[in-house]
Design a protein around this motif. Sequence first.
Motif: not given
Length: 352
Positions: A249, A247, A240, A242
């Motif tokens: 993803g 930020d 992922n 993230t």
Amino acid sequence: MDEEGYVFTPATLLIFIPIIVIAIAYSGILNELNMVSNLAIGGDVTSTTALNVFSAMEKGTRDAGRSAAFNTTRKVIDEKKFFINTGPDSASKEYIRGQILITMNDYIIQTCQDLETETGREIYLNNESVTNSTTQLIYADDISISQENPYGFYVTINGGIPIRVTQKDQYYEGVTPDIKVPISIQGLEDPYIWLNTQYLTSNLIFSYPEYDEGAINPYNFDRDVVKNQKKIEFLGYCLNGTDNPSDIGLRPYYFPDPHGLSFFDRLENRTNDTSTATNNAKLSTFIIGDPLYNYHNTSYVSHLDHEYVTYPAYNPSVTTITIGGSAYTDPSGYIFYISNYYLNFFNLKSSY
């Protein structure tokens, strides 16, 4: 003594002669001390100026190195072509060195000229007056680039460059020390992913935080498995990605991999077989989704980046990971495939 004042006899006057002599001598000592103090203070400024030149060289190299790394990645992406190597030398490394020289020289020249104005000293570097220099004080042979870890490289200004700082009777003369500056590549775009996935996938180079160097299982990919939620952590966390500063993803983390590709390999589209980097400078990541499905004509391809990109020229045995009887999927919903080699290398299991 009378009403007009004191009358000194010759004998009395002789008493005051040593006092007068001492006063004159003390005055001379003060003058000499002031001269020595001025020389010492002047010498301190002169030597401090030389130290400030060293600091300027370090800071200029740090800024120039990061800027050069960014510009080089953008060159590959914007021009849609990798650096081409015709021999064992790294073409991308040479390009970065050229970029560093331009930016670093501009900074060092301007800083040294400012120091001359502030201190009243004259500065000579590499036997050249900084006052008369407008383009270059450091040359290509003066710097070298090396990579000793996956997430950056080092730029070294080789020691032994002559430096002289002068003003009247004070001067500093010597040679520069080795100045080795680390340059981070974290946060930079990876041209290898961008171009090799036909501009469908971009990825930023950020380190996988759960990698535990020196541990028996350093990757920790299956540290926490929740079957009823179909979760394998920290594999899902790595896929992922993230927690990067933007930020954003679906931009997987990178992790050290002795069988992966270095930063310079990625600029030059090298393979694991053609890489010239040391193993401790290599890294890998995963491919999310299946952007090359039409090119591969199959989804049954390992999603480890360099294996995915080089298929079918490199066609390792591939497997799925099942969790609770179902195939494990990445955050985009695609089945996650991995080669048998890397399944074992990461200490993962084929089923949970």
